[in-house]
Scaffold this motif. Structure first.
Motif, mmCIF file in Angstrom:
data_model
loop_
_atom_site.group_PDB
_atom_site.id
_atom_site.type_symbol
_atom_site.label_atom_id
_atom_site.label_comp_id
_atom_site.label_asym_id
_atom_site.label_seq_id
_atom_site.Cartn_x
_atom_site.Cartn_y
_atom_site.Cartn_z
ATOM 1 N N LYS A 1 32.614 42.598 4.246
ATOM 2 C CA LYS A 1 31.424 43.264 4.780
ATOM 3 C C LYS A 1 31.398 44.739 4.365
ATOM 4 C CE LYS A 1 30.877 40.094 8.650
ATOM 5 N NZ LYS A 1 31.004 39.939 10.102
ATOM 6 N N VAL A 2 32.568 45.373 4.322
ATOM 7 C CA VAL A 2 32.640 46.771 3.883
ATOM 8 C C VAL A 2 32.200 46.881 2.432
ATOM 9 C CG1 VAL A 2 34.226 48.672 3.338
ATOM 10 C CG2 VAL A 2 34.347 47.537 5.568
ATOM 11 N N LYS A 3 32.667 45.973 1.585
ATOM 12 C CA LYS A 3 32.245 45.986 0.174
ATOM 13 C C LYS A 3 30.739 45.811 0.062
ATOM 14 C CE LYS A 3 36.450 44.657 -2.114
ATOM 15 N NZ LYS A 3 36.835 44.568 -3.472
ATOM 16 N N LYS B 1 22.923 53.384 17.709
ATOM 17 C CA LYS B 1 24.333 52.972 17.742
ATOM 18 C C LYS B 1 24.485 51.659 18.501
ATOM 19 C CE LYS B 1 26.607 57.255 16.900
ATOM 20 N NZ LYS B 1 27.893 57.858 16.843
ATOM 21 N N GLU B 2 23.692 51.482 19.544
ATOM 22 C CA GLU B 2 23.755 50.244 20.313
ATOM 23 C C GLU B 2 23.357 49.048 19.450
ATOM 24 O OE1 GLU B 2 23.573 53.717 22.712
ATOM 25 O OE2 GLU B 2 21.999 53.027 21.376
ATOM 26 N N TYR B 3 22.298 49.225 18.662
ATOM 27 C CA TYR B 3 21.849 48.144 17.796
ATOM 28 C C TYR B 3 22.864 47.881 16.677
ATOM 29 C CZ TYR B 3 18.695 45.083 15.244
ATOM 30 O OH TYR B 3 18.148 44.006 14.605
ATOM 31 N N LEU B 4 23.428 48.953 16.112
ATOM 32 C CA LEU B 4 24.459 48.778 15.094
ATOM 33 C C LEU B 4 25.683 48.051 15.663
ATOM 34 C CD1 LEU B 4 24.346 52.143 13.127
ATOM 35 C CD2 LEU B 4 23.806 49.869 12.259
ATOM 36 N N THR B 5 26.034 48.346 16.898
ATOM 37 C CA THR B 5 27.154 47.658 17.537
ATOM 38 C C THR B 5 26.902 46.151 17.555
ATOM 39 O OG1 THR B 5 27.674 49.575 18.900
ATOM 40 C CG2 THR B 5 28.493 47.453 19.679
ATOM 41 N N GLU B 6 25.674 45.761 17.890
ATOM 42 C CA GLU B 6 25.324 44.336 17.908
ATOM 43 C C GLU B 6 25.367 43.732 16.502
ATOM 44 O OE1 GLU B 6 25.015 42.509 20.714
ATOM 45 O OE2 GLU B 6 25.653 44.411 21.606
ATOM 46 N N ILE B 7 24.865 44.458 15.535
ATOM 47 C CA ILE B 7 24.879 43.963 14.150
ATOM 48 C C ILE B 7 26.322 43.763 13.677
ATOM 49 C CG2 ILE B 7 24.365 44.538 11.739
ATOM 50 C CD1 ILE B 7 21.840 45.975 12.747
ATOM 51 N N PHE B 8 27.189 44.708 13.978
ATOM 52 C CA PHE B 8 28.566 44.644 13.503
ATOM 53 C C PHE B 8 29.378 43.555 14.206
ATOM 54 C CE2 PHE B 8 27.421 48.165 11.089
ATOM 55 C CZ PHE B 8 28.443 48.568 10.264
ATOM 56 N N LYS B 9 28.848 43.000 15.286
ATOM 57 C CA LYS B 9 29.502 41.871 15.963
ATOM 58 C C LYS B 9 29.205 40.546 15.269
ATOM 59 C CE LYS B 9 29.548 43.840 20.614
ATOM 60 N NZ LYS B 9 28.959 43.744 21.962
ATOM 61 N N ILE B 10 28.232 40.517 14.384
ATOM 62 C CA ILE B 10 27.866 39.274 13.697
ATOM 63 C C ILE B 10 29.041 38.815 12.835
ATOM 64 C CG2 ILE B 10 26.309 38.236 11.997
ATOM 65 C CD1 ILE B 10 24.144 40.234 12.980
ATOM 66 N N GLN C 1 28.385 55.779 8.210
ATOM 67 C CA GLN C 1 29.028 56.660 9.196
ATOM 68 C C GLN C 1 29.512 55.842 10.387
ATOM 69 O OE1 GLN C 1 29.585 59.246 7.299
ATOM 70 N NE2 GLN C 1 29.015 60.701 8.869
ATOM 71 N N PHE C 2 28.678 54.903 10.838
ATOM 72 C CA PHE C 2 29.037 54.063 11.975
ATOM 73 C C PHE C 2 30.274 53.222 11.638
ATOM 74 C CE2 PHE C 2 28.780 50.187 14.505
ATOM 75 C CZ PHE C 2 28.654 50.710 15.782
ATOM 76 N N ALA C 3 30.302 52.651 10.437
ATOM 77 C CA ALA C 3 31.452 51.845 10.014
ATOM 78 C C ALA C 3 32.723 52.691 10.009
ATOM 79 C CB ALA C 3 31.193 51.238 8.641
ATOM 80 N N LYS C 4 32.618 53.945 9.562
ATOM 81 C CA LYS C 4 33.787 54.839 9.548
ATOM 82 C C LYS C 4 34.232 55.166 10.967
ATOM 83 C CE LYS C 4 32.447 57.282 5.377
ATOM 84 N NZ LYS C 4 32.083 58.590 4.838
ATOM 85 N N GLU C 5 33.249 55.540 11.809
ATOM 86 C CA GLU C 5 33.573 55.947 13.179
ATOM 87 C C GLU C 5 34.221 54.819 13.969
ATOM 88 O OE1 GLU C 5 29.849 57.297 14.777
ATOM 89 O OE2 GLU C 5 29.747 58.987 13.396
ATOM 90 N N MET D 1 33.194 54.249 1.884
ATOM 91 C CA MET D 1 33.868 54.605 3.134
ATOM 92 C C MET D 1 34.684 55.887 2.948
ATOM 93 S SD MET D 1 33.049 52.367 5.467
ATOM 94 C CE MET D 1 34.330 52.129 6.686
ATOM 95 N N GLU D 2 34.950 56.274 1.716
ATOM 96 C CA GLU D 2 35.701 57.507 1.458
ATOM 97 C C GLU D 2 34.793 58.727 1.371
ATOM 98 O OE1 GLU D 2 36.443 54.694 -0.671
ATOM 99 O OE2 GLU D 2 37.974 54.193 0.806
ATOM 100 N N ASP D 3 33.471 58.536 1.299
ATOM 101 C CA ASP D 3 32.563 59.680 1.239
ATOM 102 C C ASP D 3 32.806 60.570 2.463
ATOM 103 O OD1 ASP D 3 31.388 58.953 -1.150
ATOM 104 O OD2 ASP D 3 29.693 57.943 -0.200
#
Length: 163
Positions: free
Chosen positions: A146-148, A100-109, A134-138, A158-160
């Protein structure tokens, strides 16, 4: 400098924690004793270092990942000396897993292309693809472009349903 970790310096009978990085249960057969191991989704169990080492030496992809060195593995050995013993880590490189920490950094790009390239190089297995959605939803990630991309790349929307 870290001491060299060998079979002689670690108690192979000692149990260490193994975490399931998947959003679903995983199962595998024991090698050093009778029975199977079940690890619940996002759960953990304690296994002997000897069992973990046997699983790795026998090529269990849950442990060894895509490159047989623990990258993109579905199970993470939480004991650092054991990861070093298995060759998953050394003094300069950590085991490549999606946290989750690494995903947080990626999503800051901010740059879309850099974000896409980083996702493609770090999110490769079905478990990782599910985890990134799941991380994007949470986190209620709402950058439409980026979501697309994430939905197209992972095959999940994102609706799954979150499990």
């Amino acid at each position: 400098m870290t001491d060299v970790v060998t079979n002689d310096t670690l108690n192979l009978d000692e149990k260490v924690s193994v975490k399931n990085l998947c959003n679903w249960d995983v199962y595998f057969s024991r090698i050093n004793s009778v029975g199977d191991v079940k690890i619940a989704a996002k759960g953990q169990v304690r296994l002997s270092r000897e069992e973990i080492q046997s699983q790795v030496y026998n090529g269990n992809k849950l442990f060894v990942g895509k490159d047989n060195n623990g990258s993109h593995a579905r199970l993470f050995v939480e004991d650092q000396p054991t990861r070093v013993l298995l060759g998953f880590e050394n003094e300069t490189e950590k085991q490549k897993i999606l946290t989750k920490e690494y995903l947080t950094e990626i999503f800051k790009i901010k740059a879309k292309k850099e974000f896409e390239n980083t996702i493609q190089s770090n999110v490769q297995t079905q478990a990782e693809k599910f985890a990134v959605i799941q991380f994007a939803k949470e986190t209620k990630f709402n950058d439409l472009a980026k979501v697309k991309f994430l939905e197209e790349y992972t095959g999940y929307t994102m609706e799954d349903e979150i499990k």
